[in-house]
Design a protein around this motif. Structure first.
Motif, PDB file in Angstrom:
ATOM      1  N   GLY A  99       0.913  -1.222  -0.072  1.00  0.00           N
ATOM      2  CA  GLY A  99       0.058   0.066  -0.030  1.00  0.00           C
ATOM      3  C   GLY A  99       0.942   1.431  -0.100  1.00  0.00           C
ATOM      4  O   GLY A  99       1.863   1.191   0.486  1.00  0.00           O
ATOM      5  N   SER A 100       0.154   2.323  -0.541  1.00  0.00           N
ATOM      6  CA  SER A 100       1.011   3.595  -0.503  1.00  0.00           C
ATOM      7  C   SER A 100      -0.304   4.680  -0.596  1.00  0.00           C
ATOM      8  O   SER A 100      -1.248   4.347  -0.717  1.00  0.00           O
ATOM      9  N   PRO A 101       0.329   5.964  -0.632  1.00  0.00           N
ATOM     10  CA  PRO A 101      -0.812   6.848  -0.622  1.00  0.00           C
ATOM     11  C   PRO A 101      -1.513   6.983  -2.197  1.00  0.00           C
ATOM     12  O   PRO A 101      -2.654   7.610  -2.284  1.00  0.00           O
ATOM     13  N   TYR A 102      -1.101   6.189  -3.090  1.00  0.00           N
ATOM     14  CA  TYR A 102      -1.672   6.023  -4.361  1.00  0.00           C
ATOM     15  C   TYR A 102      -2.070   4.582  -4.814  1.00  0.00           C
ATOM     16  O   TYR A 102      -2.666   4.229  -5.623  1.00  0.00           O
ATOM     17  N   LYS A 103      -2.023   3.737  -3.605  1.00  0.00           N
ATOM     18  CA  LYS A 103      -2.303   2.438  -3.995  1.00  0.00           C
ATOM     19  C   LYS A 103      -2.848   1.825  -2.592  1.00  0.00           C
ATOM     20  O   LYS A 103      -2.282   1.612  -1.625  1.00  0.00           O
ATOM     21  N   VAL A 104      -4.235   1.566  -2.634  1.00  0.00           N
ATOM     22  CA  VAL A 104      -4.726   1.140  -1.576  1.00  0.00           C
ATOM     23  C   VAL A 104      -5.650  -0.311  -1.713  1.00  0.00           C
ATOM     24  O   VAL A 104      -6.653  -0.141  -2.749  1.00  0.00           O
ATOM     25  N   PHE A 105      -5.628  -1.491  -1.333  1.00  0.00           N
ATOM     26  CA  PHE A 105      -6.284  -2.588  -1.700  1.00  0.00           C
ATOM     27  C   PHE A 105      -7.626  -2.952  -0.685  1.00  0.00           C
ATOM     28  O   PHE A 105      -7.333  -2.706   0.451  1.00  0.00           O
ATOM     29  N   GLY A 106      -8.561  -3.441  -1.426  1.00  0.00           N
ATOM     30  CA  GLY A 106      -9.580  -3.858  -0.481  1.00  0.00           C
ATOM     31  C   GLY A 106     -10.208  -5.042  -1.025  1.00  0.00           C
ATOM     32  O   GLY A 106      -9.952  -5.476  -1.933  1.00  0.00           O
ATOM     33  N   LEU A 107     -10.979  -5.849  -0.007  1.00  0.00           N
ATOM     34  CA  LEU A 107     -11.652  -7.091  -0.670  1.00  0.00           C
ATOM     35  C   LEU A 107     -12.708  -6.848  -1.325  1.00  0.00           C
ATOM     36  O   LEU A 107     -13.534  -5.869  -0.960  1.00  0.00           O
ATOM     37  N   GLN A 108     -12.953  -7.350  -2.609  1.00  0.00           N
ATOM     38  CA  GLN A 108     -14.142  -7.288  -3.345  1.00  0.00           C
ATOM     39  C   GLN A 108     -14.933  -8.642  -3.308  1.00  0.00           C
ATOM     40  O   GLN A 108     -15.958  -8.290  -2.800  1.00  0.00           O
ATOM     41  N   ARG A 109     -14.456  -9.656  -3.271  1.00  0.00           N
ATOM     42  CA  ARG A 109     -15.424 -10.907  -3.345  1.00  0.00           C
ATOM     43  C   ARG A 109     -14.656 -12.120  -2.685  1.00  0.00           C
ATOM     44  O   ARG A 109     -13.641 -12.292  -3.229  1.00  0.00           O
ATOM     45  N   VAL A 110     -15.359 -13.106  -1.960  1.00  0.00           N
ATOM     46  CA  VAL A 110     -14.610 -14.240  -1.782  1.00  0.00           C
ATOM     47  C   VAL A 110     -15.460 -15.392  -2.562  1.00  0.00           C
ATOM     48  O   VAL A 110     -16.928 -15.563  -2.466  1.00  0.00           O
ATOM     49  N   PHE A 111     -14.763 -16.098  -3.619  1.00  0.00           N
ATOM     50  CA  PHE A 111     -15.290 -17.168  -4.454  1.00  0.00           C
ATOM     51  C   PHE A 111     -15.273 -18.369  -3.751  1.00  0.00           C
ATOM     52  O   PHE A 111     -16.400 -19.198  -3.757  1.00  0.00           O
ATOM     53  N   ARG A 112     -14.146 -18.810  -3.067  1.00  0.00           N
ATOM     54  CA  ARG A 112     -14.261 -20.296  -2.346  1.00  0.00           C
ATOM     55  C   ARG A 112     -13.479 -20.185  -1.053  1.00  0.00           C
ATOM     56  O   ARG A 112     -12.499 -19.195  -0.931  1.00  0.00           O
ATOM     57  N   ALA A 113     -13.700 -21.026  -0.140  1.00  0.00           N
ATOM     58  CA  ALA A 113     -13.188 -21.015   1.196  1.00  0.00           C
ATOM     59  C   ALA A 113     -13.369 -22.466   1.637  1.00  0.00           C
ATOM     60  O   ALA A 113     -14.204 -22.839   1.703  1.00  0.00           O
ATOM     61  N   ASN A 114     -12.160 -22.624   2.322  1.00  0.00           N
ATOM     62  CA  ASN A 114     -12.243 -23.853   3.248  1.00  0.00           C
ATOM     63  C   ASN A 114     -11.269 -23.644   4.567  1.00  0.00           C
ATOM     64  O   ASN A 114     -10.356 -22.852   4.654  1.00  0.00           O
ATOM     65  N   ALA A 115     -11.661 -24.626   5.273  1.00  0.00           N
ATOM     66  CA  ALA A 115     -10.793 -24.230   6.712  1.00  0.00           C
ATOM     67  C   ALA A 115     -10.347 -25.828   7.012  1.00  0.00           C
ATOM     68  O   ALA A 115     -11.248 -26.583   6.901  1.00  0.00           O
ATOM     69  N   GLU A 116      -9.264 -25.872   7.692  1.00  0.00           N
ATOM     70  CA  GLU A 116      -8.817 -26.923   8.395  1.00  0.00           C
ATOM     71  C   GLU A 116      -8.142 -26.739   9.755  1.00  0.00           C
ATOM     72  O   GLU A 116      -7.415 -25.682   9.850  1.00  0.00           O
ATOM     73  N   ASP A 117      -8.199 -27.405  10.467  1.00  0.00           N
ATOM     74  CA  ASP A 117      -7.259 -27.352  11.717  1.00  0.00           C
ATOM     75  C   ASP A 117      -5.829 -28.068  11.554  1.00  0.00           C
ATOM     76  O   ASP A 117      -5.794 -29.177  10.816  1.00  0.00           O
ATOM     77  N   VAL A 118      -4.804 -27.427  11.817  1.00  0.00           N
ATOM     78  CA  VAL A 118      -3.464 -27.663  11.567  1.00  0.00           C
ATOM     79  C   VAL A 118      -2.895 -28.215  12.866  1.00  0.00           C
ATOM     80  O   VAL A 118      -2.121 -27.487  13.553  1.00  0.00           O
ATOM     81  N   SER A 119      -2.924 -29.354  13.375  1.00  0.00           N
ATOM     82  CA  SER A 119      -2.382 -29.865  14.625  1.00  0.00           C
ATOM     83  C   SER A 119      -2.302 -28.828  15.708  1.00  0.00           C
ATOM     84  O   SER A 119      -3.352 -28.249  16.056  1.00  0.00           O
TER      85      SER A 119
END
Length: 299
Positions: A99-119
């Motif tokens: 990021g910078s004063p002329y570059k800012v990022f935002g979340l637009q959309r989540v298409f897929r997601a999964n979760a797992e417990d890692v020990s």
């Protein structure tokens, strides 16, 4: 599996992509004239994560009733909060890196997601999502992994790996950044407050410092994020330029962050440095009691 039912009243600017696709029913659309912004600072101020016209001061009142499967593993509903929380961490991480004063990022959309417990390592989310560079209105699909550490970890903030976003990160803003740096390196003249103001307005000369405050706030939101938080930037309460040190422009920022889970507006004080060569750095961050809005009761 732990299930909780929550009922939230969320005020968000129309087109807000940070909540895009999240379960909820738009109940009413109002203008800022209908909203008491001193009592509800978040209602008028979460303007960053919209689409190309994200400065528009139109507010959508959204009633969100979400049943959260907090410990659910495997495939997740991408519009539900476990997936959205992990994806917001990706947004904050990218801002801290690029990021910078002329570059800012935002979340637009989540298409897929999964979760797992890692020990004993914690809980890992695998995401396919789209990220938007807000200033230039450029969007790209990315993949990411987010690990929320578990157990007695020394570092409790998430660990993130992002791929497929290279083209988005290559947007060239060097000429704009150099011009801004030279202007403020010479006169140390910045002193501003209420970005945006109660009408959703930001003076064009101050837009880079709204962006800079948003990027700096991502450093806080990234470190503070857990599986039980969902942070947005609300407002730059005030920002003052300090004397330049080691070729870095230096700023004292007071920002307001909104946790959608607790509905708290949380003030933070940040010491921020920036130059085109070194990028954005947050030298100090601390919660602050110096907030003109935060003692107002929330609905």
């Amino acid at each position: 599996m732990h299930s909780t039912m929550t009922l939230w009243i969320v005020f968000a600017v129309a087109g807000l992509t940070g909540l895009n696709g999240v379960s909820g029913t738009p109940a009413e659309t109002v203008t800022l004239d209908d909203v008491n912004t001193s009592a509800h600072p978040n209602s008028a101020l979460e303007t960053l994560e919209g689409e190309e016209n994200f400065w528009k001061p139109t507010v959508v009142v959204v009633v969100v009733e979400a049943e959260e499967e907090v410990m659910e593993t495997g495939e997740l509903n991408p519009s539900h909060y476990p997936a959205q929380r992990a994806a917001k961490v990706v947004q904050h991480y990218i801002n801290t890196q690029h990021g910078s004063p002329y570059k800012v990022f935002g979340l637009q959309r989540v298409f897929r997601a999964n979760a797992e417990d890692v020990s004993d390592s914690g809980r890992k989310y695998h995401l396919e999502l789209s990220v938007q560079e807000m200033v230039h209105n450029t969007t790209l699909a990315c993949t990411a992994e987010v690990l929320f550490p578990g157990g007695e970890k020394t570092e409790h903030w998430p660990q993130v790996q992002v791929s497929s976003c290279d083209e988005l990160l290559k947007i060239d803003t060097s000429a704009q950044e150099e011009a801004l740096y030279q202007k403020y390196n010479m006169n140390h003249s910045l002193s501003t407050q209420n970005l945006p103001d109660s009408n959703g307005h930001i003076e064009p000369d101050h837009e880079p410092f709204w962006h800079l405050g948003t990027v700096a706030s991502s450093f806080v939101m990234f470190r503070e994020s857990t599986q039980n938080t969902l942070y947005n930037m609300a407002q730059v309460d005030n920002a003052t330029q300090l004397a330049t040190e080691k070729d870095q422009l230096k700023f004292d920022y007071h920002v307001l962050l909104h946790d959608l889970v607790s509905q708290e507006i949380i003030p933070w004080k940040l010491l921020v440095t920036w130059s085109p060569l070194e990028g954005v750095k947050v030298q100090k961050m601390e919660k602050s009691s110096n907030c003109r809005h935060c003692n107002k009761s929330q609905p």
